[in-house]
Scaffold this motif. Structure first.
Motif, short mmCIF file in Angstrom:
data_model
loop_
_atom_site.label_atom_id
_atom_site.label_comp_id
_atom_site.label_asym_id
_atom_site.label_seq_id
_atom_site.Cartn_x
_atom_site.Cartn_y
_atom_site.Cartn_z
N TRP A 28 0.82 -1.21 0.00
CA TRP A 28 0.00 0.00 0.00
C TRP A 28 0.86 1.26 0.00
CZ3 TRP A 28 -4.09 -1.73 4.14
CH2 TRP A 28 -5.01 -2.61 3.53
N ALA A 29 2.00 1.22 0.67
CA ALA A 29 2.90 2.38 0.66
C ALA A 29 3.40 2.65 -0.76
CB ALA A 29 4.07 2.16 1.61
N MET A 30 3.74 1.60 -1.49
CA MET A 30 4.19 1.78 -2.87
C MET A 30 3.04 2.26 -3.76
SD MET A 30 7.00 -1.19 -3.60
CE MET A 30 6.06 -2.56 -2.96
N ILE A 31 1.85 1.75 -3.53
CA ILE A 31 0.69 2.21 -4.29
C ILE A 31 0.42 3.68 -4.01
CG2 ILE A 31 -1.82 1.99 -4.49
CD1 ILE A 31 -1.42 -1.07 -4.12
N LEU A 32 0.47 4.05 -2.75
CA LEU A 32 0.26 5.45 -2.37
C LEU A 32 1.33 6.34 -3.00
CD1 LEU A 32 -1.31 7.52 -0.72
CD2 LEU A 32 0.18 6.98 1.23
N GLU A 33 2.57 5.88 -3.01
CA GLU A 33 3.65 6.64 -3.64
C GLU A 33 3.36 6.87 -5.12
OE1 GLU A 33 7.06 7.52 -6.00
OE2 GLU A 33 6.02 5.60 -6.08
N ALA A 57 4.27 14.80 -9.20
CA ALA A 57 5.54 14.86 -9.93
C ALA A 57 5.46 14.54 -11.41
CB ALA A 57 6.53 13.91 -9.26
N HIS A 58 4.46 13.81 -11.84
CA HIS A 58 4.43 13.38 -13.24
C HIS A 58 4.38 14.56 -14.21
CE1 HIS A 58 3.80 11.08 -16.83
NE2 HIS A 58 2.76 11.83 -17.10
N GLY A 59 3.64 15.58 -13.85
CA GLY A 59 3.57 16.75 -14.72
C GLY A 59 4.94 17.35 -14.99
N GLY A 60 5.79 17.40 -13.97
CA GLY A 60 7.15 17.92 -14.15
C GLY A 60 8.00 17.04 -15.04
N VAL A 61 7.86 15.73 -14.91
CA VAL A 61 8.60 14.79 -15.75
C VAL A 61 8.18 14.96 -17.21
CG1 VAL A 61 9.00 12.34 -16.23
CG2 VAL A 61 8.99 13.17 -13.88
N SER A 104 10.67 6.89 -23.34
CA SER A 104 11.11 5.81 -22.47
C SER A 104 11.37 6.32 -21.05
CB SER A 104 12.38 5.17 -23.03
OG SER A 104 12.86 4.18 -22.18
N ASP A 105 11.95 7.52 -20.93
CA ASP A 105 12.19 8.10 -19.60
C ASP A 105 10.87 8.32 -18.86
OD1 ASP A 105 14.90 8.09 -20.10
OD2 ASP A 105 15.01 10.24 -20.55
N VAL A 106 9.87 8.83 -19.58
CA VAL A 106 8.56 9.05 -18.95
C VAL A 106 7.93 7.71 -18.57
CG1 VAL A 106 6.21 9.90 -19.36
CG2 VAL A 106 8.17 11.27 -20.09
N ARG A 107 8.04 6.72 -19.45
CA ARG A 107 7.50 5.39 -19.16
C ARG A 107 8.18 4.79 -17.93
NH1 ARG A 107 8.21 3.05 -23.78
NH2 ARG A 107 6.06 3.24 -24.47
N GLN A 108 9.50 4.90 -17.87
CA GLN A 108 10.24 4.33 -16.76
C GLN A 108 9.84 4.98 -15.44
OE1 GLN A 108 14.46 4.50 -17.33
NE2 GLN A 108 14.89 3.27 -15.52
N GLU A 109 9.71 6.29 -15.42
CA GLU A 109 9.27 6.97 -14.19
C GLU A 109 7.84 6.59 -13.83
OE1 GLU A 109 10.67 8.96 -11.81
OE2 GLU A 109 12.54 8.35 -12.76
N SER A 110 6.99 6.44 -14.83
CA SER A 110 5.58 6.11 -14.57
C SER A 110 5.40 4.69 -14.06
CB SER A 110 4.75 6.29 -15.84
OG SER A 110 4.78 7.63 -16.25
N GLU A 111 6.27 3.77 -14.48
CA GLU A 111 6.13 2.36 -14.11
C GLU A 111 6.94 1.96 -12.88
OE1 GLU A 111 7.20 0.27 -17.67
OE2 GLU A 111 5.22 0.55 -18.56
N LEU A 139 -3.54 2.02 -11.63
CA LEU A 139 -2.20 2.54 -11.93
C LEU A 139 -1.76 2.17 -13.34
CD1 LEU A 139 -0.42 1.88 -8.52
CD2 LEU A 139 -1.04 4.10 -9.51
N ASP A 140 -2.10 0.97 -13.80
CA ASP A 140 -1.77 0.58 -15.18
C ASP A 140 -2.42 1.52 -16.19
OD1 ASP A 140 -0.02 -1.52 -14.90
OD2 ASP A 140 -1.58 -3.07 -14.96
N ARG A 141 -3.69 1.84 -15.95
CA ARG A 141 -4.38 2.76 -16.87
C ARG A 141 -3.73 4.14 -16.86
NH1 ARG A 141 -8.99 0.14 -14.92
NH2 ARG A 141 -9.52 1.86 -13.53
N ARG A 142 -3.35 4.62 -15.68
CA ARG A 142 -2.69 5.92 -15.58
C ARG A 142 -1.35 5.91 -16.30
NH1 ARG A 142 -3.58 9.25 -10.05
NH2 ARG A 142 -5.82 9.47 -10.29
N THR A 143 -0.60 4.83 -16.14
CA THR A 143 0.70 4.73 -16.79
C THR A 143 0.55 4.72 -18.30
OG1 THR A 143 1.64 3.55 -14.91
CG2 THR A 143 2.74 3.26 -17.02
N LYS A 144 -0.35 3.90 -18.81
CA LYS A 144 -0.57 3.84 -20.26
C LYS A 144 -1.04 5.18 -20.80
CE LYS A 144 -1.38 -1.09 -20.36
NZ LYS A 144 -2.33 -2.18 -20.39
N SER A 145 -1.91 5.83 -20.07
CA SER A 145 -2.40 7.15 -20.48
C SER A 145 -1.27 8.17 -20.51
CB SER A 145 -3.50 7.60 -19.53
OG SER A 145 -3.90 8.91 -19.81
N ALA A 146 -0.40 8.14 -19.51
CA ALA A 146 0.72 9.09 -19.45
C ALA A 146 1.68 8.88 -20.61
CB ALA A 146 1.45 8.95 -18.12
#
Length: 177
Positions: free
Chosen positions: A34-39, A47-51, A79-86, A157-164
């Protein structure tokens, strides 16, 4: 109000004792998951907007957007955005998979306790076996609940990552060379 906190702590302690040592392991694993999910949710909220903007600025700073090298840079930025998102997604998936297995371990250890009671007493007294059966079912339930909560949230989170990743791919426009 302090008595409410003491009651809650006592309830958690009683639950952990009723489920055995494996339940403590399930609880720790669930808190880590849950801590990782919350993170990840905080990352996407803060932070994603900045990346993404950093990748967009790097792309905009390039003089050409159509050459082979420009496309290679674009793929690296995506790839950098994907790596940070995943980040942590694989570990979260591992905890989702481990939780029911830990519950099963709790089932086995609880049943071993039931058989020990039966062997020690030489009978199949239901009252004597009840404690072991409880220790067998509580960790199973806890492992399944932990896994289910993780499955639901990992899908979000998968949907958010794919969307990002899709959005940054669309934002980094390729111009004909």
């Amino acid at each position: 109000m302090p008595s409410l906190n003491i009651t809650a702590v006592n309830d958690v302690q009683n639950f952990l004792q009723a489920g055995g040592n494996v339940l403590l392991v399930i609880m720790v694993a669930t808190f880590i998951m849950w801590a990782m999910i919350l993170e990840r949710f905080i990352y996407f909220g803060v932070a994603h907007g900045g990346v993404a903007k950093k990748a967009q600025k790097a792309w905009a700073a390039r003089p050409d957007h159509g050459s082979y090298w420009a496309l290679a840079v674009r793929e690296k930025l995506i790839s950098d955005v994907r790596q940070e998102s995943e980040r942590f997604i694989g570990m979260i998936r591992a905890f989702v998979g481990i939780a029911p297995l830990l519950g099963l371990l709790g089932t086995v250890t609880g049943m071993i306790e039931v058989f020990d009671v039966m062997a020690a007493t030489g009978s199949s007294n239901a009252r004597l076996m009840a404690g072991g059966i409880s220790k067998a079912t509580i960790p199973t339930m806890a492992g399944l609940v932990a896994s289910l909560s993780g499955v639901i949230l990992i899908n979000v989170l998968d949907r958010r990552t794919k969307s990002a990743v899709t959005k940054i791919s669309e934002d980094l426009v390729v111009e004909p060379h």
